[in-house]
Design a protein around this motif. Structure first.
Motif, PDB file in Angstrom:
ATOM      1  N   GLY A 199       0.815  -1.214   0.000  1.00  0.00           N
ATOM      2  CA  GLY A 199       0.000   0.000   0.000  1.00  0.00           C
ATOM      3  C   GLY A 199       0.847   1.262   0.000  1.00  0.00           C
ATOM      4  N   LYS A 200       2.143   1.117  -0.311  1.00  0.00           N
ATOM      5  CA  LYS A 200       3.045   2.255  -0.407  1.00  0.00           C
ATOM      6  C   LYS A 200       3.811   2.160  -1.729  1.00  0.00           C
ATOM      7  CE  LYS A 200       3.741   2.538   4.603  1.00  0.00           C
ATOM      8  NZ  LYS A 200       4.726   2.478   5.713  1.00  0.00           N
ATOM      9  N   ILE A 201       3.973   3.300  -2.396  1.00  0.00           N
ATOM     10  CA  ILE A 201       4.720   3.307  -3.656  1.00  0.00           C
ATOM     11  C   ILE A 201       6.136   2.809  -3.399  1.00  0.00           C
ATOM     12  CG2 ILE A 201       5.567   4.733  -5.564  1.00  0.00           C
ATOM     13  CD1 ILE A 201       2.535   4.507  -5.509  1.00  0.00           C
ATOM     14  N   VAL A 236      -3.696   0.238   1.521  1.00  0.00           N
ATOM     15  CA  VAL A 236      -4.242  -1.102   1.783  1.00  0.00           C
ATOM     16  C   VAL A 236      -5.264  -1.017   2.919  1.00  0.00           C
ATOM     17  CG1 VAL A 236      -2.305  -2.478   0.952  1.00  0.00           C
ATOM     18  CG2 VAL A 236      -2.275  -1.600   3.300  1.00  0.00           C
ATOM     19  N   SER A 237      -5.742   0.192   3.165  1.00  0.00           N
ATOM     20  CA  SER A 237      -6.712   0.412   4.237  1.00  0.00           C
ATOM     21  C   SER A 237      -8.000  -0.378   3.976  1.00  0.00           C
ATOM     22  CB  SER A 237      -7.050   1.901   4.340  1.00  0.00           C
ATOM     23  OG  SER A 237      -8.119   2.122   5.241  1.00  0.00           O
ATOM     24  N   LYS A 238      -8.630  -0.846   5.059  1.00  0.00           N
ATOM     25  CA  LYS A 238      -9.923  -1.528   4.950  1.00  0.00           C
ATOM     26  C   LYS A 238     -11.068  -0.526   4.797  1.00  0.00           C
ATOM     27  CE  LYS A 238      -8.374  -5.411   7.817  1.00  0.00           C
ATOM     28  NZ  LYS A 238      -8.595  -6.158   9.087  1.00  0.00           N
ATOM     29  N   ASN A 239     -10.759   0.747   4.992  1.00  0.00           N
ATOM     30  CA  ASN A 239     -11.757   1.800   4.853  1.00  0.00           C
ATOM     31  C   ASN A 239     -12.253   1.875   3.410  1.00  0.00           C
ATOM     32  OD1 ASN A 239     -12.660   4.663   4.242  1.00  0.00           O
ATOM     33  ND2 ASN A 239     -12.459   4.787   6.470  1.00  0.00           N
ATOM     34  N   ASN A 287      -1.027 -32.291  16.252  1.00  0.00           N
ATOM     35  CA  ASN A 287      -0.562 -33.574  16.780  1.00  0.00           C
ATOM     36  C   ASN A 287       0.559 -34.190  15.940  1.00  0.00           C
ATOM     37  OD1 ASN A 287      -2.546 -33.308  18.704  1.00  0.00           O
ATOM     38  ND2 ASN A 287      -4.047 -34.466  17.553  1.00  0.00           N
ATOM     39  N   HIS A 288       0.372 -34.182  14.616  1.00  0.00           N
ATOM     40  CA  HIS A 288       1.424 -34.784  13.778  1.00  0.00           C
ATOM     41  C   HIS A 288       1.747 -33.926  12.559  1.00  0.00           C
ATOM     42  CE1 HIS A 288      -1.872 -36.052  11.237  1.00  0.00           C
ATOM     43  NE2 HIS A 288      -1.092 -36.754  10.445  1.00  0.00           N
ATOM     44  N   ILE A 289       1.579 -32.606  12.737  1.00  0.00           N
ATOM     45  CA  ILE A 289       1.949 -31.676  11.655  1.00  0.00           C
ATOM     46  C   ILE A 289       2.705 -30.485  12.236  1.00  0.00           C
ATOM     47  CG2 ILE A 289      -0.068 -32.239  10.238  1.00  0.00           C
ATOM     48  CD1 ILE A 289      -1.160 -29.430  11.064  1.00  0.00           C
ATOM     49  N   GLU A 290       3.417 -29.795  11.351  1.00  0.00           N
ATOM     50  CA  GLU A 290       3.935 -28.472  11.651  1.00  0.00           C
ATOM     51  C   GLU A 290       3.549 -27.568  10.486  1.00  0.00           C
ATOM     52  OE1 GLU A 290       8.025 -29.854  12.142  1.00  0.00           O
ATOM     53  OE2 GLU A 290       8.565 -28.805  10.281  1.00  0.00           O
ATOM     54  N   LEU A 291       3.289 -26.295  10.777  1.00  0.00           N
ATOM     55  CA  LEU A 291       2.806 -25.354   9.771  1.00  0.00           C
ATOM     56  C   LEU A 291       3.864 -24.302   9.483  1.00  0.00           C
ATOM     57  CD1 LEU A 291       0.500 -24.214   7.989  1.00  0.00           C
ATOM     58  CD2 LEU A 291      -0.270 -22.928  10.006  1.00  0.00           C
ATOM     59  N   HIS A 292       4.194 -24.157   8.199  1.00  0.00           N
ATOM     60  CA  HIS A 292       5.152 -23.146   7.756  1.00  0.00           C
ATOM     61  C   HIS A 292       4.422 -22.126   6.870  1.00  0.00           C
ATOM     62  CE1 HIS A 292       8.855 -25.374   9.009  1.00  0.00           C
ATOM     63  NE2 HIS A 292       7.982 -26.372   8.995  1.00  0.00           N
ATOM     64  N   ILE A 293       4.689 -20.843   7.097  1.00  0.00           N
ATOM     65  CA  ILE A 293       3.953 -19.776   6.410  1.00  0.00           C
ATOM     66  C   ILE A 293       4.930 -18.831   5.726  1.00  0.00           C
ATOM     67  CG2 ILE A 293       2.327 -17.862   6.695  1.00  0.00           C
ATOM     68  CD1 ILE A 293       1.395 -19.261   9.304  1.00  0.00           C
ATOM     69  N   TYR A 294       4.659 -18.559   4.446  1.00  0.00           N
ATOM     70  CA  TYR A 294       5.417 -17.569   3.670  1.00  0.00           C
ATOM     71  C   TYR A 294       4.434 -16.523   3.136  1.00  0.00           C
ATOM     72  CZ  TYR A 294       9.313 -20.930   3.405  1.00  0.00           C
ATOM     73  OH  TYR A 294      10.334 -21.798   3.696  1.00  0.00           O
ATOM     74  N   GLY A 295       4.854 -15.266   3.109  1.00  0.00           N
ATOM     75  CA  GLY A 295       4.007 -14.246   2.505  1.00  0.00           C
ATOM     76  C   GLY A 295       3.919 -12.987   3.342  1.00  0.00           C
ATOM     77  N   SER A 296       3.013 -12.100   2.900  1.00  0.00           N
ATOM     78  CA  SER A 296       2.760 -10.844   3.599  1.00  0.00           C
ATOM     79  C   SER A 296       1.336 -10.414   3.299  1.00  0.00           C
ATOM     80  CB  SER A 296       3.753  -9.762   3.144  1.00  0.00           C
ATOM     81  OG  SER A 296       3.608  -9.517   1.748  1.00  0.00           O
ATOM     82  N   GLY A 297       0.844  -9.487   4.082  1.00  0.00           N
ATOM     83  CA  GLY A 297      -0.521  -9.016   3.867  1.00  0.00           C
ATOM     84  C   GLY A 297      -1.162  -8.517   5.148  1.00  0.00           C
ATOM     85  N   ALA A 298      -2.460  -8.266   5.072  1.00  0.00           N
ATOM     86  CA  ALA A 298      -3.189  -7.602   6.150  1.00  0.00           C
ATOM     87  C   ALA A 298      -3.157  -8.363   7.468  1.00  0.00           C
ATOM     88  CB  ALA A 298      -4.640  -7.376   5.712  1.00  0.00           C
ATOM     89  N   GLU A 299      -3.076  -9.706   7.410  1.00  0.00           N
ATOM     90  CA  GLU A 299      -3.113 -10.503   8.635  1.00  0.00           C
ATOM     91  C   GLU A 299      -1.726 -10.833   9.203  1.00  0.00           C
ATOM     92  OE1 GLU A 299      -7.305 -12.926   8.714  1.00  0.00           O
ATOM     93  OE2 GLU A 299      -5.479 -14.046   8.302  1.00  0.00           O
ATOM     94  N   GLN A 300      -0.689 -10.293   8.607  1.00  0.00           N
ATOM     95  CA  GLN A 300       0.666 -10.678   9.022  1.00  0.00           C
ATOM     96  C   GLN A 300       0.911 -10.404  10.509  1.00  0.00           C
ATOM     97  OE1 GLN A 300       3.881  -9.490   6.443  1.00  0.00           O
ATOM     98  NE2 GLN A 300       5.365  -9.475   8.106  1.00  0.00           N
TER      99      GLN A 300
END
Length: 387
Positions: free
Chosen positions: A48-50, A78-81, A242-255
């Motif tokens: 949301g920035k040049i 990137v405002s939700k407004n 229990n038998h998984i691990e979670l890996h996250i890549y990326g960016s965005g509003a929920e980061q």
């Protein structure tokens, strides 16, 4: 050599499915002896920035890979407004009108939709019996906005529906990213010539890496936009580890939400790796067992492009978004499908997956299916014939 202008709201160096899709289209047409120009905003997505190299400019023109690119000013946010988001779309629309007024426009123009208002500006001001307008529809707005909870059925929604119908009516040819999109458009404009044009990737897939037999946990990965529609924060809170691990890549509003959740739950096997380049990401993804593709709500017409990208990497897919994407995963045997929005079903499905299923042979079959079925070159040939 035929001139073609592509009007889009997303283009590299911006990242994401939308910019990749339009870049591959522009590059593919250029290789087929078209003289391609692209109009796009000054790069700003997803921050949301040049971007630093473009700050302070009203217009930036360059030639990259034999494609002439005109980057125009917009009010970036990137405002939700809703008001600020409207201002952003209007600012780019005004820049487009300015460009149309003072520049010669080719007789063939491809317009990306959404954003709906930007597409409307292009379709309205470029209408001409001497010009061919091709509308490339990647999502159905305003329907998608309604399903995401961003819009309500009121006077504004009715206006957006009228704009949507105008765009279809003004187009000579319509490209749709899914069968659902084309079905919807045919109900409104049955006479229009249309073509299914999916967001197939264009890259040389690295060699598949065999899974280590010593690993007991399934390494689940999500890579992409961390937006409201994807619901990765909720996924973090709902998964059973229990038998998984979670890996996250990326960016965005929920980061920030995701990072805060990880800090507050240090014992959970969740790892945030940030945003990396596409080529680096492809290499990184090879170390994981399964890629998850979630959508917080089922969105009519939406088919996540990650399906095709992960498949080409030979990465089994756990699809959790409903709609046409389910059919693609099931029909092509690309992985598993959990009922959209049902986290109990998702956890039960994950619990049933055995690490012995995640063989090199299985991954290779997925990769071969992707290469044979999800073929960008064949699509580009069809588009170039239409143009």
């Amino acid at each position: 050599m035929k001139d073609v202008l592509i009007i889009t709201s997303y283009f590299p160096p911006e990242i994401g499915a939308a910019s990749n899709r339009i870049f591959h289209l522009a590059e593919g047409l250029e290789k087929r002896n078209f003289n391609v120009q692209v109009i796009t905003p000054l790069p700003n997505y997803p921050t949301g920035k040049i971007f630093e190299n473009y700050k302070g400019e009203f217009r930036h023109s360059s030639t990259e890979n034999n494609i002439q690119i005109h980057r125009l000013w917009l009010y970036a946010t990137v405002s939700k407004n809703k008001f600020l988001r409207l201002i952003a779309m209007l600012s780019y629309s005004f820049s487009l009108i300015w460009f149309f007024t003072f520049n010669k426009i080719p007789k063939t123009v491809i317009v990306q939709s959404p954003p709906l208002l930007v597409a409307f500006t292009s379709m309205f001001f470029l209408r001409s019996k001497k010009r061919k307008l091709i509308l490339n529809v990647s999502d159905l707005w305003p329907i998608a906005g309604l399903e995401l909870g961003a819009l309500k059925k009121n006077f504004s929604y009715k206006m957006l529906e009228n704009i949507e119908r105008f765009n279809y009516k003004s187009a000579d040819i319509i490209l749709g990213q899914s069968e659902e999109i084309l079905t919807h458009i045919r109900t409104l404009s049955p006479e229009k010539k249309s073509l299914l044009y999916r967001n197939y990737p264009d890259f040389i897939a690295p060699k598949i890496v065999e899974r280590s037999p010593n690993e007991t946990k399934i390494k689940l990965v999500y890579a992409g936009l961390l937006g409201i529609a994807q619901g990765i924060h909720k996924l973090c809170t709902e998964l059973k580890y229990n038998h998984i691990e979670l890996h996250i890549y990326g960016s965005g509003a929920e980061q920030n939400l995701i990072e805060d959740f990880i800090k507050k739950h240090p014992k959970l096997p969740i790892y945030f790796h940030g945003s990396v380049s596409r080529s680096s990401l492809h290499k990184a993804l090879l170390q994981y067992d399964i890629a998850i593709i979630p959508l917080l709500n089922r969105i009519y017409g939406s088919v996540p492009s990650k399906i095709f990208e992960y498949a080409k990497l030979g990465l089994p897919i756990l699809y959790f978004g409903g709609g046409e994407g389910e059919n693609i995963v099931n029909e092509n045997k690309l992985g598993w499908v959990a009922e959209a929005g049902n986290y109990q079903d998702l956890n039960k499905l994950i619990a049933r997956i055995n690490t012995s299923e995640l063989t090199l042979e299985y991954k290779q079959k997925i990769k071969e299916k992707a290469i044979n079925v999800f073929n960008l070159e064949k699509q580009l040939e069809e588009v170039s014939r239409l143009i």
